[in-house]
Design a protein around this motif. Structure first.
Motif, PDB file in Angstrom:
ATOM      1  N   GLU A 180       0.826  -1.211   0.000  1.00 29.95           N
ATOM      2  CA  GLU A 180       0.000   0.000   0.000  1.00 29.95           C
ATOM      3  C   GLU A 180       0.862   1.265   0.000  1.00 29.95           C
ATOM      4  O   GLU A 180       0.473   2.289  -0.549  1.00 29.95           O
ATOM      5  CB  GLU A 180      -0.926   0.027   1.211  1.00 29.95           C
ATOM      6  N   MET A 181       2.026   1.186   0.629  1.00 31.74           N
ATOM      7  CA  MET A 181       2.918   2.347   0.723  1.00 31.74           C
ATOM      8  C   MET A 181       3.516   2.748  -0.624  1.00 31.74           C
ATOM      9  O   MET A 181       3.981   3.869  -0.782  1.00 31.74           O
ATOM     10  CB  MET A 181       4.060   2.063   1.705  1.00 31.74           C
ATOM     11  N   GLU A 182       3.482   1.846  -1.605  1.00 33.51           N
ATOM     12  CA  GLU A 182       4.074   2.163  -2.907  1.00 33.51           C
ATOM     13  C   GLU A 182       3.494   3.447  -3.501  1.00 33.51           C
ATOM     14  O   GLU A 182       4.231   4.278  -4.026  1.00 33.51           O
ATOM     15  CB  GLU A 182       3.899   0.999  -3.879  1.00 33.51           C
ATOM     16  N   ASP A 183       2.175   3.615  -3.427  1.00 28.71           N
ATOM     17  CA  ASP A 183       1.553   4.831  -3.970  1.00 28.71           C
ATOM     18  C   ASP A 183       2.029   6.075  -3.235  1.00 28.71           C
ATOM     19  O   ASP A 183       2.262   7.110  -3.839  1.00 28.71           O
ATOM     20  CB  ASP A 183       0.025   4.744  -3.894  1.00 28.71           C
ATOM     21  N   TYR A 184       2.171   5.970  -1.925  1.00 30.53           N
ATOM     22  CA  TYR A 184       2.638   7.116  -1.142  1.00 30.53           C
ATOM     23  C   TYR A 184       4.120   7.380  -1.401  1.00 30.53           C
ATOM     24  O   TYR A 184       4.536   8.517  -1.575  1.00 30.53           O
ATOM     25  CB  TYR A 184       2.424   6.872   0.352  1.00 30.53           C
ATOM     26  N   TYR A 185       4.899   6.339  -1.428  1.00 29.07           N
ATOM     27  CA  TYR A 185       6.345   6.494  -1.539  1.00 29.07           C
ATOM     28  C   TYR A 185       6.753   7.053  -2.901  1.00 29.07           C
ATOM     29  O   TYR A 185       7.666   7.863  -3.001  1.00 29.07           O
ATOM     30  CB  TYR A 185       7.047   5.160  -1.276  1.00 29.07           C
ATOM     31  N   THR A 186       6.069   6.615  -3.940  1.00 29.11           N
ATOM     32  CA  THR A 186       6.413   7.073  -5.282  1.00 29.11           C
ATOM     33  C   THR A 186       5.800   8.428  -5.618  1.00 29.11           C
ATOM     34  O   THR A 186       6.114   8.999  -6.653  1.00 29.11           O
ATOM     35  CB  THR A 186       5.957   6.054  -6.339  1.00 29.11           C
ATOM     36  N   GLY A 187       4.910   8.924  -4.770  1.00 28.27           N
ATOM     37  CA  GLY A 187       4.304  10.224  -5.019  1.00 28.27           C
ATOM     38  C   GLY A 187       2.991  10.160  -5.770  1.00 28.27           C
ATOM     39  O   GLY A 187       2.376  11.191  -6.044  1.00 28.27           O
ATOM     40  N   ARG A 188       2.523   8.955  -6.110  1.00 28.65           N
ATOM     41  CA  ARG A 188       1.232   8.839  -6.807  1.00 28.65           C
ATOM     42  C   ARG A 188       0.093   9.290  -5.901  1.00 28.65           C
ATOM     43  O   ARG A 188      -0.928   9.765  -6.373  1.00 28.65           O
ATOM     44  CB  ARG A 188       1.002   7.402  -7.265  1.00 28.65           C
ATOM     45  N   ALA A 189       0.276   9.130  -4.596  1.00 25.81           N
ATOM     46  CA  ALA A 189      -0.696   9.637  -3.613  1.00 25.81           C
ATOM     47  C   ALA A 189       0.055  10.625  -2.730  1.00 25.81           C
ATOM     48  O   ALA A 189       1.042  10.267  -2.096  1.00 25.81           O
ATOM     49  CB  ALA A 189      -1.264   8.490  -2.785  1.00 25.81           C
ATOM     50  N   ALA A 190      -0.381  11.858  -2.712  1.00 23.17           N
ATOM     51  CA  ALA A 190       0.359  12.910  -2.006  1.00 23.17           C
ATOM     52  C   ALA A 190      -0.128  13.150  -0.584  1.00 23.17           C
ATOM     53  O   ALA A 190       0.591  13.713   0.225  1.00 23.17           O
ATOM     54  CB  ALA A 190       0.283  14.210  -2.791  1.00 23.17           C
ATOM     55  N   VAL A 191      -1.344  12.707  -0.290  1.00 26.09           N
ATOM     56  CA  VAL A 191      -1.951  13.004   1.010  1.00 26.09           C
ATOM     57  C   VAL A 191      -2.467  11.721   1.651  1.00 26.09           C
ATOM     58  O   VAL A 191      -3.030  10.864   0.974  1.00 26.09           O
ATOM     59  CB  VAL A 191      -3.119  14.006   0.841  1.00 26.09           C
ATOM     60  N   VAL A 192      -2.261  11.609   2.951  1.00 23.05           N
ATOM     61  CA  VAL A 192      -2.794  10.491   3.732  1.00 23.05           C
ATOM     62  C   VAL A 192      -4.010  11.004   4.499  1.00 23.05           C
ATOM     63  O   VAL A 192      -3.949  12.070   5.119  1.00 23.05           O
ATOM     64  CB  VAL A 192      -1.751   9.957   4.738  1.00 23.05           C
ATOM     65  N   TYR A 193      -5.091  10.263   4.427  1.00 23.95           N
ATOM     66  CA  TYR A 193      -6.299  10.581   5.185  1.00 23.95           C
ATOM     67  C   TYR A 193      -6.433   9.535   6.280  1.00 23.95           C
ATOM     68  O   TYR A 193      -6.312   8.343   6.021  1.00 23.95           O
ATOM     69  CB  TYR A 193      -7.534  10.545   4.283  1.00 23.95           C
ATOM     70  N   ALA A 194      -6.658   9.987   7.502  1.00 25.71           N
ATOM     71  CA  ALA A 194      -6.768   9.061   8.633  1.00 25.71           C
ATOM     72  C   ALA A 194      -7.768   9.622   9.631  1.00 25.71           C
ATOM     73  O   ALA A 194      -8.140  10.796   9.578  1.00 25.71           O
ATOM     74  CB  ALA A 194      -5.410   8.877   9.302  1.00 25.71           C
ATOM     75  N   GLU A 195      -8.176   8.769  10.550  1.00 26.23           N
ATOM     76  CA  GLU A 195      -9.052   9.197  11.638  1.00 26.23           C
ATOM     77  C   GLU A 195      -8.258   9.143  12.931  1.00 26.23           C
ATOM     78  O   GLU A 195      -7.612   8.142  13.226  1.00 26.23           O
ATOM     79  CB  GLU A 195     -10.276   8.291  11.729  1.00 26.23           C
ATOM     80  N   SER A 196      -8.309  10.237  13.687  1.00 28.71           N
ATOM     81  CA  SER A 196      -7.577  10.281  14.947  1.00 28.71           C
ATOM     82  C   SER A 196      -8.275   9.404  15.975  1.00 28.71           C
ATOM     83  O   SER A 196      -9.435   9.007  15.791  1.00 28.71           O
ATOM     84  CB  SER A 196      -7.492  11.718  15.465  1.00 28.71           C
ATOM     85  N   GLU A 197      -7.572   9.136  17.073  1.00 30.31           N
ATOM     86  CA  GLU A 197      -8.170   8.340  18.142  1.00 30.31           C
ATOM     87  C   GLU A 197      -9.389   9.029  18.731  1.00 30.31           C
ATOM     88  O   GLU A 197     -10.238   8.376  19.312  1.00 30.31           O
ATOM     89  CB  GLU A 197      -7.125   8.050  19.223  1.00 30.31           C
ATOM     90  N   GLY A 198      -9.507  10.332  18.561  1.00 26.13           N
ATOM     91  CA  GLY A 198     -10.671  11.085  19.037  1.00 26.13           C
ATOM     92  C   GLY A 198     -11.795  11.141  18.028  1.00 26.13           C
ATOM     93  O   GLY A 198     -12.806  11.809  18.248  1.00 26.13           O
ATOM     94  N   GLY A 199     -11.627  10.463  16.873  1.00 28.25           N
ATOM     95  CA  GLY A 199     -12.675  10.419  15.855  1.00 28.25           C
ATOM     96  C   GLY A 199     -12.655  11.585  14.880  1.00 28.25           C
ATOM     97  O   GLY A 199     -13.589  11.765  14.106  1.00 28.25           O
ATOM     98  N   ILE A 200     -11.594  12.368  14.882  1.00 27.72           N
ATOM     99  CA  ILE A 200     -11.487  13.516  13.984  1.00 27.72           C
ATOM    100  C   ILE A 200     -10.744  13.090  12.727  1.00 27.72           C
ATOM    101  O   ILE A 200      -9.700  12.435  12.799  1.00 27.72           O
ATOM    102  CB  ILE A 200     -10.744  14.678  14.674  1.00 27.72           C
ATOM    103  N   SER A 201     -11.273  13.454  11.564  1.00 28.82           N
ATOM    104  CA  SER A 201     -10.602  13.170  10.301  1.00 28.82           C
ATOM    105  C   SER A 201      -9.447  14.137  10.129  1.00 28.82           C
ATOM    106  O   SER A 201      -9.609  15.344  10.298  1.00 28.82           O
ATOM    107  CB  SER A 201     -11.575  13.323   9.128  1.00 28.82           C
ATOM    108  N   VAL A 202      -8.272  13.592   9.800  1.00 30.34           N
ATOM    109  CA  VAL A 202      -7.092  14.417   9.577  1.00 30.34           C
ATOM    110  C   VAL A 202      -6.458  14.021   8.252  1.00 30.34           C
ATOM    111  O   VAL A 202      -6.685  12.923   7.744  1.00 30.34           O
ATOM    112  CB  VAL A 202      -6.052  14.275  10.714  1.00 30.34           C
ATOM    113  N   GLN A 203      -5.690  14.927   7.710  1.00 36.53           N
ATOM    114  CA  GLN A 203      -4.913  14.627   6.512  1.00 36.53           C
ATOM    115  C   GLN A 203      -3.541  15.259   6.675  1.00 36.53           C
ATOM    116  O   GLN A 203      -3.392  16.272   7.347  1.00 36.53           O
ATOM    117  CB  GLN A 203      -5.602  15.117   5.252  1.00 36.53           C
ATOM    118  N   PHE A 204      -2.545  14.604   6.071  1.00 33.80           N
ATOM    119  CA  PHE A 204      -1.176  15.107   6.167  1.00 33.80           C
ATOM    120  C   PHE A 204      -0.397  14.619   4.954  1.00 33.80           C
ATOM    121  O   PHE A 204      -0.791  13.655   4.290  1.00 33.80           O
ATOM    122  CB  PHE A 204      -0.514  14.668   7.482  1.00 33.80           C
ATOM    123  N   PRO A 205       0.711  15.290   4.649  1.00 29.46           N
ATOM    124  CA  PRO A 205       1.504  14.909   3.472  1.00 29.46           C
ATOM    125  C   PRO A 205       2.058  13.484   3.600  1.00 29.46           C
ATOM    126  O   PRO A 205       2.624  13.121   4.631  1.00 29.46           O
ATOM    127  CB  PRO A 205       2.650  15.920   3.457  1.00 29.46           C
TER     128      PRO A 205
END
Length: 75
Positions: A14-39
C-alpha cells in the motif's frame, strides 16, 4: 496548538503509492474520531520492511499548519 494521535497500519504494498508520489496526502481518523490529513512524504522515514505501523502524533498550529509528526509507538 492541536495534537492528533493516529494509528496507522499501511502495508509495504500500500505504501508504494505514497512512496512514489502517486498519492500525495494520507487521510486518517484520529483516536478522538477527527478526520485528519497530512503529506504522505512524512511516512517515508517510518517505512520498514512491513510498511508503516504504529501510533503517530500529528501536531498543528491553530491554523492547522503542520508543526510536527512523530511515531509514539511501534507495533
Amino acid at each position: 496548538m492541536h495534537r492528533y494521535r493516529v494509528r496507522l497500519a499501511i502495508s509495504r504494498h500500500e505504501m508504494e503509492d505514497y512512496y512514489t508520489g502517486r498519492a500525495a496526502v494520507v487521510y486518517a481518523e484520529s483516536e478522538g474520531g477527527i478526520s485528519v490529513q497530512f503529506p504522505a512524504r512524512l511516512l517515508r522515514q517510518h517505512l520498514d520492511q512491513r510498511g508503516v505501523y504504529g501510533v503517530f502524533e500529528l501536531v498543528t498550529d491553530n491554523q492547522h499548519r503542520l508543526l510536527d509528526f512523530r511515531r509514539l509507538e511501534h507495533s
